[in-house]
Write an enzyme that holds these catalytic residues in place. Structure first.
Site, mmCIF file in Angstrom:
data_model
loop_
_atom_site.group_PDB
_atom_site.id
_atom_site.type_symbol
_atom_site.label_atom_id
_atom_site.label_comp_id
_atom_site.label_asym_id
_atom_site.label_seq_id
_atom_site.Cartn_x
_atom_site.Cartn_y
_atom_site.Cartn_z
ATOM 1 N N ARG A 1 5.182 -13.000 9.793
ATOM 2 C CA ARG A 1 6.064 -11.760 9.314
ATOM 3 C C ARG A 1 7.454 -11.840 10.154
ATOM 4 O O ARG A 1 7.560 -12.468 11.005
ATOM 5 C CB ARG A 1 5.261 -10.800 10.086
ATOM 6 C CG ARG A 1 4.142 -10.352 9.621
ATOM 7 C CD ARG A 1 3.418 -9.264 10.542
ATOM 8 N NE ARG A 1 3.763 -7.838 10.168
ATOM 9 C CZ ARG A 1 2.912 -7.213 9.229
ATOM 10 N NH1 ARG A 1 2.091 -7.481 8.741
ATOM 11 N NH2 ARG A 1 3.802 -5.827 9.086
ATOM 12 N N GLU B 1 0.889 -1.400 0.153
ATOM 13 C CA GLU B 1 -0.100 0.089 -0.083
ATOM 14 C C GLU B 1 0.958 1.246 -0.041
ATOM 15 O O GLU B 1 1.865 1.435 0.934
ATOM 16 C CB GLU B 1 -1.042 -0.068 1.490
ATOM 17 C CG GLU B 1 -1.816 -0.930 1.434
ATOM 18 C CD GLU B 1 -2.711 -0.809 2.570
ATOM 19 O OE1 GLU B 1 -3.533 -0.090 2.868
ATOM 20 O OE2 GLU B 1 -2.351 -1.821 3.534
ATOM 21 N N LYS C 1 4.337 0.460 9.931
ATOM 22 C CA LYS C 1 4.472 1.699 9.387
ATOM 23 C C LYS C 1 4.018 2.770 10.361
ATOM 24 O O LYS C 1 4.493 3.950 10.419
ATOM 25 C CB LYS C 1 3.762 1.810 7.940
ATOM 26 C CG LYS C 1 4.411 1.254 6.973
ATOM 27 C CD LYS C 1 3.701 1.587 5.759
ATOM 28 C CE LYS C 1 3.022 0.196 5.637
ATOM 29 N NZ LYS C 1 2.556 -0.243 4.193
HETATM 30 P P1 ATP Z 1 2.831 -2.484 8.346
HETATM 31 O O1 ATP Z 1 2.324 -3.479 9.027
HETATM 32 O O2 ATP Z 1 4.343 -2.047 8.715
HETATM 33 O O3 ATP Z 1 2.058 -1.130 8.313
HETATM 34 P P2 ATP Z 1 1.567 -3.307 5.969
HETATM 35 O O4 ATP Z 1 1.754 -4.879 6.009
HETATM 36 O O5 ATP Z 1 0.563 -2.685 6.239
HETATM 37 O O6 ATP Z 1 3.185 -3.062 6.863
HETATM 38 P P3 ATP Z 1 1.839 -3.312 3.161
HETATM 39 O O7 ATP Z 1 2.170 -2.277 2.354
HETATM 40 O O8 ATP Z 1 0.220 -3.741 2.990
HETATM 41 O O9 ATP Z 1 2.232 -2.858 4.680
HETATM 42 O O10 ATP Z 1 2.601 -4.415 2.933
HETATM 43 C C1 ATP Z 1 2.983 -5.001 1.748
HETATM 44 C C2 ATP Z 1 3.394 -6.631 1.753
HETATM 45 O O11 ATP Z 1 4.341 -6.666 2.958
HETATM 46 C C3 ATP Z 1 2.439 -7.094 2.373
HETATM 47 O O12 ATP Z 1 2.100 -8.402 1.813
HETATM 48 C C4 ATP Z 1 2.655 -7.784 3.726
HETATM 49 O O13 ATP Z 1 2.214 -8.804 4.101
HETATM 50 C C5 ATP Z 1 4.234 -7.592 3.710
HETATM 51 N N1 ATP Z 1 4.933 -7.304 4.918
HETATM 52 C C6 ATP Z 1 4.786 -6.121 5.897
HETATM 53 N N2 ATP Z 1 5.429 -6.370 6.916
HETATM 54 C C7 ATP Z 1 5.974 -7.381 6.841
HETATM 55 C C8 ATP Z 1 6.879 -8.115 7.802
HETATM 56 N N3 ATP Z 1 7.313 -7.654 8.966
HETATM 57 N N4 ATP Z 1 7.238 -9.384 7.518
HETATM 58 C C9 ATP Z 1 7.069 -9.988 6.219
HETATM 59 N N5 ATP Z 1 6.157 -9.287 5.404
HETATM 60 C C10 ATP Z 1 5.671 -8.244 5.759
HETATM 61 MG MG MG Z 2 -1.187 -3.938 4.841
#
Ligand code: ATP
Ligand code: MG
Length: 577
Positions: A273, A47, A283
């Site tokens: 994760r 995102e 984030k």
């Molecule tokens: P955050 O939790 O940091 O706000 P998010 O998951 O909302 O991150 P996205 O932009 O939706 O952020 O993430 C893009 C991809 O990265 C998603 O498929 C998510 O599953 C993966 N991702 C995010 N954080 C991790 C992590 N700590 N380990 C592995 N994959 C991750």
């Molecule tokens: Mg997300």
């Protein structure tokens, strides 16, 4: 080295002594079984509402490396369904960061917003088949009717509107005749479901906001949950790999795919994760650290963002290696940060030139060295790798050494500077300390030494043993600089582990130490921003972005050895937070 010619790391396979990568096994089995005509299409779906962090890096490595390994394709798709939170700046930055990490999506760049027409048509389709409806309860009522984990939901009085009424209302929503919050579109699934995601989830909401790509075309936008799975299906993603928090969403994504005429049926598999000790990876929290000024910005070298890591001098290869080594697990866990630090040291050790930098300078005068005389000496940039070449050191009468390398009262086993002791200046010569000059406060300000002119280059002319070796710079041509020493951002391993304690209270107050008046040799001072070196005996450093005319700034990427390991050995491992 490009991503392509990297050898496949054996640790990626399921083994007894590594966590392995169960996703790889699933993908390999599907391909072997001829599923999806033996094709593999993965994607990384960010995102665009923040900068990438090392957790994202793990997801990027998983998706791109599987595609590489099995001759598949990995798309980059922005899940840009929420125009209130997304910004153009992130779209560019995310692409830069993925490229920096070493991956390339070729022509396969997509945006969920490009599917808005199709998603809308599918919503109409669901309404026509009695599988979705326009909700007129207020957002508070929707929440209340939904129930919770212990309380079943109640059906909305608007759930059984006629198809005609629903279509008319949807058209009004789309035409901008409804206010934000006045109506939503919901899938008609099951208000009694034990899975909250299945209790008539919202598919569309009114948002009177322009979209960075779609412009003013829409004033209703699909939710992430409605758009995500269908976007995968439109792109022909064979394996939708996502982190565990999406496990409970899978039945919903499957429901949409089952009830819509999508071009393909992706298989969703969840993995744990990445969590690393002594940092936060969300984030929302990273944004808070930036906004409240706990760090200098998204690219502060203490941040676990890819920008922060790049600025700090962490090589992308180390991040990829680390991601490979921790493997891919189904169950969540916290990875020991020393594993990451090990990968960083290993990469830097193999790739950085060795140069001289003195963090805490102490003047050394060679009294029998002629005033104005210069000895030019060739010194290798790597003791092991001659292909790195060499640079010229200029030995002069006045030098700087590290203050720490001098002891006035030295024990017997002290091999560096002390009254009467002979020491090797690396690649320079042998010098003997004869006199210690102090200021009025009694602080040592200068060492007076004599050199052995037959020891040019630093070798002993008659085989006499000189055990201690120190680094040095010439006072005549050393360049002044600022050095920023970083430590872990948080002082406990799991800063968010206790709901009753604000994670900010665990910020490490000494995560940044700034040293001014440090000295580096001219070769190092001339390196461009981003260059990485080892200051011999001191640590790994990178030239910081703040470097500009006349102002040289170095970031310490990491120390040479794991000083925490020593502390932990003495005191036992840190208590889990
Ligand atoms: P955050 O939790 O940091 O706000 P998010 O998951 O909302 O991150 P996205 O932009 O939706 O952020 O993430 C893009 C991809 O990265 C998603 O498929 C998510 O599953 C993966 N991702 C995010 N954080 C991790 C992590 N700590 N380990 C592995 N994959 C991750
Ligand atoms: Mg997300």
């Amino acid at each position: 080295m490009t991503a392509d010619d990297r050898p496949i790391d054996a640790s990626k396979r399921e083994t007894d002594d590594g966590p392995g990568n169960f996703l790889r096994d699933v993908v390999a089995a599907d391909i072997a079984a001829g599923k999806n005509d033996g094709k593999l299409v993965t994607r990384f779906p960010p995102e665009p509402n923040g900068y990438l962090h090392v957790g994202h890096a793990k997801a990027i490595c998983i998706n791109f490396e599987l595609a590489q390994e099995f001759g598949g394709v990995c798309n980059l798709r922005f899940d840009d369904t929420n125009p209130t939170r997304e910004y153009e700046q992130y779209i560019e930055a995310i692409q830069q960061d993925i490229r920096w990490l070493g991956f390339d999506w070729g022509d396969n760049l997509y945006f969920a917003s490009d599917y808005f027409d199709q998603l809308y048509a599918w919503a109409v389709d669901l309404i026509k088949r009695g599988l979705a409806y326009v909700e007129s309860l207020t957002p508070e009522q929707v929440r209340e009717y939904r129930g919770d984990f212990h309380k079943p939901g109640r059906e909305s009085p608007y759930r059984d509107r006629s198809v005609e009424e629903n279509l008319a209302l949807l058209e009004k929503m789309r035409a901008g005749e409804m206010a934000e919050g006045e109506a939503t579109v919901r899938a008609k699934i099951d208000m009694q479901s034990g899975n909250m995601n299945m209790r008539d989830p919202i598919m569309y909401r009114v948002l009177k906001v322009a979209h960075h790509r779609a412009g003013d075309k829409w004033c209703i936008y699909p939710t992430y949950d409605y758009a995500h799975g269908q976007s995968d299906a439109i792109e022909g993603i064979t394996h939708s790999l996502c982190s565990l928090e999406f496990e409970g969403h899978r039945p919903l994504y499957d429901w949409f795919i089952e009830h819509l005429d999508t071009p393909s049926t992706p298989r969703q598999i969840e993995f744990a994760r990445l969590n690393i000790g002594y940092t936060v990876l969300s984030k929302r929290r990273l944004l808070q650290l930036v906004k409240e000024g706990h760090v200098a910005g998204w690219d502060d070298p203490r941040m676990p963002t890819l920008r922060g890591m790049r600025r700090r001098g962490i090589p992308p290869e180390a991040i990829r290696k680390f991601a490979d080594r921790v493997g891919v697990a189904r169950r969540p866990g916290v990875v020991d940060i020393s594993l990451f630090e090990h990968a960083i040291r290993e990469q830097l050790n193999a790739t950085t030139p060795r140069v001289f930098g003195v963090l805490d300078p102490l003047k050394l005068v060679i009294t029998n060295f002629p005033e104005g005389h210069v000895e030019e000496l060739e010194a290798p940039l790597s003791p092991e790798d001659p292909s790195m070449g060499s640079r010229t050191l200029r030995l002069t009468r006045e030098l700087f050494i590290e203050r720490d390398d001098f002891r006035e009262e030295a024990p017997k086993k002290w091999f560096r500077f002390a009254p009467g002791r002979e020491v090797r200046l690396r690649y320079g010569c042998l010098v003997t300390c004869n006199e210690v000059i102090k200021d009025e406060a009694g602080e040592v300000v200068e060492l007076r030494c004599t050199w052995d002119p037959d020891s040019k280059g630093g070798s002993s002319p008659d085989g006499r043993k000189v055990r201690g070796t120190s680094h040095w710079v010439s006072a005549a041509d050393a360049v002044d600089c600022e050095v920023r020493l970083y430590d872990r951002l948080f002082s406990v391993e799991n800063p968010t582990g206790d709901d009753d304690v604000d994670y900010l209270t665990h910020l490490n107050p000494s995560s940044l130490e700034v040293k001014r008046g440090c000295k580096v040799e001219p070769y190092a001072a001339a390196l461009p921003v981003g260059s990485r070196v080892q200051f011999e005996r001191v640590g790994y450093f990178a030239v910081d972005n703040d470097t500009a005319d006349g102002n040289l700034v170095w970031n310490r990427t990491i120390s040479l050895r794991d000083s925490w390991a020593k502390v932990e050995k003495k005191q036992g491992p840190p208590k889990k937070g």
